[in-house]
Each structure stands twice: as structure tokens, then as C-alpha cells.
Design a protein around this motif. Sequence first.
Motif, mmCIF file in Angstrom:
data_model
loop_
_atom_site.group_PDB
_atom_site.id
_atom_site.type_symbol
_atom_site.label_atom_id
_atom_site.label_comp_id
_atom_site.label_asym_id
_atom_site.label_seq_id
_atom_site.Cartn_x
_atom_site.Cartn_y
_atom_site.Cartn_z
ATOM 1 N N ASP A 372 -4.696 -2.030 -0.409
ATOM 2 C CA ASP A 372 -4.008 -1.000 -1.184
ATOM 3 C C ASP A 372 -2.515 -1.266 -1.317
ATOM 4 O O ASP A 372 -1.693 -0.367 -1.136
ATOM 5 C CB ASP A 372 -4.245 0.374 -0.576
ATOM 6 C CG ASP A 372 -4.033 1.486 -1.602
ATOM 7 O OD1 ASP A 372 -4.135 1.201 -2.801
ATOM 8 O OD2 ASP A 372 -3.779 2.629 -1.194
ATOM 9 N N GLU A 373 -2.159 -2.500 -1.605
ATOM 10 C CA GLU A 373 -0.792 -2.859 -1.963
ATOM 11 C C GLU A 373 -0.784 -3.257 -3.434
ATOM 12 O O GLU A 373 -1.414 -4.236 -3.828
ATOM 13 C CB GLU A 373 -0.269 -4.015 -1.110
ATOM 14 C CG GLU A 373 0.092 -3.624 0.308
ATOM 15 C CD GLU A 373 0.804 -4.752 1.044
ATOM 16 O OE1 GLU A 373 0.928 -5.846 0.462
ATOM 17 O OE2 GLU A 373 1.219 -4.536 2.191
ATOM 18 N N LEU A 374 -0.096 -2.493 -4.252
ATOM 19 C CA LEU A 374 -0.062 -2.788 -5.676
ATOM 20 C C LEU A 374 0.801 -3.998 -5.992
ATOM 21 O O LEU A 374 0.525 -4.744 -6.926
ATOM 22 C CB LEU A 374 0.459 -1.572 -6.444
ATOM 23 C CG LEU A 374 -0.525 -0.393 -6.529
ATOM 24 C CD1 LEU A 374 0.172 0.826 -7.103
ATOM 25 C CD2 LEU A 374 -1.724 -0.762 -7.387
ATOM 26 N N ALA A 375 1.864 -4.194 -5.213
ATOM 27 C CA ALA A 375 2.746 -5.336 -5.450
ATOM 28 C C ALA A 375 3.574 -5.572 -4.193
ATOM 29 O O ALA A 375 4.071 -4.619 -3.580
ATOM 30 C CB ALA A 375 3.659 -5.084 -6.642
ATOM 31 N N ALA A 376 3.704 -6.828 -3.805
ATOM 32 C CA ALA A 376 4.487 -7.196 -2.624
ATOM 33 C C ALA A 376 5.708 -8.000 -3.055
ATOM 34 O O ALA A 376 5.634 -8.824 -3.983
ATOM 35 C CB ALA A 376 3.638 -8.005 -1.650
ATOM 36 N N ASP A 377 6.820 -7.739 -2.379
ATOM 37 C CA ASP A 377 8.057 -8.501 -2.609
ATOM 38 C C ASP A 377 8.486 -8.470 -4.068
ATOM 39 O O ASP A 377 8.767 -9.503 -4.687
ATOM 40 C CB ASP A 377 7.882 -9.955 -2.150
ATOM 41 C CG ASP A 377 7.538 -10.059 -0.673
ATOM 42 O OD1 ASP A 377 8.090 -9.276 0.120
ATOM 43 O OD2 ASP A 377 6.705 -10.907 -0.328
ATOM 44 N N VAL A 378 8.542 -7.264 -4.630
ATOM 45 C CA VAL A 378 9.016 -7.110 -6.000
ATOM 46 C C VAL A 378 10.401 -6.476 -5.982
ATOM 47 O O VAL A 378 10.725 -5.669 -5.109
ATOM 48 C CB VAL A 378 8.056 -6.245 -6.834
ATOM 49 C CG1 VAL A 378 6.736 -6.968 -7.038
ATOM 50 C CG2 VAL A 378 7.833 -4.886 -6.191
#
Length: 441
Positions: A372-378
Motif C-alpha cells: 500500500d505505497e502509491l509512490a516511493a521517493d517522489v
Amino acid sequence: MTLLDILPSLRAVMTPRLDPALWPATTHVDDLGRVTVGGLALSDIADRFGTPVYVLDERDVRHRCRTYRELFPEAEIAYAGSALLTRAVAGWTAEEGLALDVWSAGELTVALSAGVDPRRIILHGSVKTSADLAAARAAGVGRIVVESQTEITMLAASCARRQNVLLRVDPELDGHAERSGPVHGFPPDHGHAAEAAARILAQPRLNLIGLQCHLGSQITDPARYATAIDRMVGAMADVRAEHGTILSELNIGGGHGISSTSGDACLDPAVLAEAVEDALDDACARHRFPRPRITLEPGRAVVGRAGVTLYRVAGVKRIPGGRTVVAVDGGMSDNPRVGLYDARHAVALVNRRGAAPVESVTVAGRRCEAGDELAADVPLPADVRPGDVLAVPVTGAYHHSMASSCNAVGRPPVVAVADGTARELIRRETVADLMQREVGI
């Protein structure tokens, strides 16, 4: 007040806030710093329809349909409905001259309810149920793609009238492509495809008119299609040599890659058109086979970039060690591709222009699940706060169609925008909708 407010001329020399390769064609930033699509501020759409919400740019969809028709004037373009199928989308693509692929009796029902001519519908599916086949026969779909010996038997025994079919053949290409399933048709080697063709040709109610293949998804190298065309034309030549039948259609599938983050490789349809034309000429000359009509099946390439998903920020957590997590009111139930395919997405603050420098954050959903992580390191402005609206672009394909009601949270609505107006194509799924399925008490 920010430096950009004091010196607006700086905007011309700064890095663009939005990568134009990732956003719908009508995307704009207004004087208030809000991102707009279709002439409407995305934050206004979030306020009106709630979040999460899928936003779809109708003009962008229609533009890409027309581009394919212009680049492939002699080919049939069949929109792959598995990417996103609503009555409106089916109607748009039909109005722009595209045929349509469906993968189930349910998708077929949606298409027919939109007025799509059943003769321009192709039924796919690596595992078609008897209900799928019965619905296709009753509707009179133009073609059914046969993918197993069982389907040949089921169709031959149940068709009341002659049915046009395509035989799915796996050209067995090496190299990277996102696979969409373990079953991809009959391999041409060891006689499997030839045996299947012979069985179909022996059935008086089945009319074998061509071959079909699928090379995977997110393909960015047009040479893969060129190689596939050579092998498929060779297989068609084999059918002619063994059975005296000339197949007139070659369906080379879809899987055209698009960018989901800045710098991603993508497949240029214009380059693909040149590669297909050259490969078809070469293959037909080499195998001395008459030129078949080509069908292409773009889905993601038609609707992917037209879609944007909106979320409301619920909280911001700064974890010791420098990690920042921005929690939103959606997640894996409306964007399962992150967990399933390790998909990567860009994220933007769209209700205002950030007043602080950007920082690297993780955008997480509302569920306590590993996926449930939509985006990492954005990168997002460091002043992102609860109530802000975030947008994830390139979410028009395989998001609504793969959404779930995990934790009894209803699926988001789909809202179309065009020329300053917004309308719901699919309403939000409510708890009352979910309770209607409860029959246990």
C-alpha cells in the motif's frame, strides 16, 4: 508570498512543475497555481466528487484514437477494453472509428449497451467460460480468438451459425516485456499451432480467418513486433501449404509501452507504424504470402495518459532518520499495480503551488499492507499538509478496471472532463451497494 510571486519571470527558466509526457493533453496550471485538466481545476473536481476519484480527459482519449487511425490507415485498430471500459469510453472509441476487444460477458454487455456494433467486437480471454462464449454467440461478435483445444470443442459443439475465429499463436520471442499471464496461445513449434488450425478447419461452423498474437505489455522496442510479424506470416504460409487455406487477417495485439515516470522509455506509434509496414512487406515477400490485413490492439496507449487519480492528504508523518510519509485516503484498492507489478508513478500537489522547497517523500495508502505505497521517493513540496489534493498521472489504464472494495471501502468514481465540464461515467460505490450483496442473515 513566494519568490515566484515576486519575480514571476523566473518560471520561464525553472524546471517545469509537470512533465508534459505524463499528463493529459489539456493539462494546464492556472494563475492560482492549481493544475487543471479539461478546463477544470483538479481540486474543484476533488471537492465536487470526493476522493479518491479517477479523472479522464475525453479529448486526450479521442486524440489518441485519431492518431492511431491516421498512422495505420490500412489497418484495423481495436481498442483493448480491458484497460478501461465504460459505456462512455466504448462510445468514444467507436465514434473515432475503432473496433473493440472484450474479455468477458460483462465487458461485452457494457460494449453492447453503448451501441457498439457487435460485428466490430473481438472476444479474447485465455480462459473463456461457457457463459462468455454463449454471450458472444448470442450477440454475433465479429471474431472469437481461440486459445485452447477446449475452446475449439466448445465452439464447434455450440455454434448455431458459422463463427469467424482467430487462432492465437505464441511467436515465442525472447527479451523483456511485462507479461500479462502464463498462457499466450499455441506455440508454432512441435506442431501445436498446426494441429489447432487443422481442428478448426475441420469444423463446418468455425471459419478460421487469421492468426492473433500477444507479445506482452509495456513494450518499447518496435523490433519485437517486426520479428513477430515475420514468424506469424511464416505460420500463415504453413497453414496454406498444409491445408490450402489463405488466412487474410493478422492481429499483432497491443502492449504498446507508455511512460509513467519522467524519463521512462515509451513506444512511439509513428515509429511502430514504419516498423510494421516494413516488416509486413519483408515477411510477405520472403514467405511469398499475400499481404494480410493487420489489426492492432492498443489499450493502455489510448487511455493511460488520459487518466489522473486524485487523493486527499490525510496526514504527514516525519519519521526519525529523515523519512517523510504522506498518507492519503486511497491506496492499493484503487491502484493495485504498485503491489502487483512494482509500478512507479509520479505525484503532484495540484490544489496550490507549494511555497517550500521539495523533499523526497513516500505517498502511502490507508491500509496496513506491504503493497500500500502509491509512490516511493517522489519529490513534493515540504509544506504539504492535510487537506491538500495530490494527483497521480498516467492512471487511466488498469486502475478502475482492477480496483477492489478492500476493507469494504467502495471503488472510486470515474469522472470525464472536456471543455470546462465534468460528468460522472461511473458513480462511487457505496457501503449500501456492498450491503446489497449480503444474503447470509
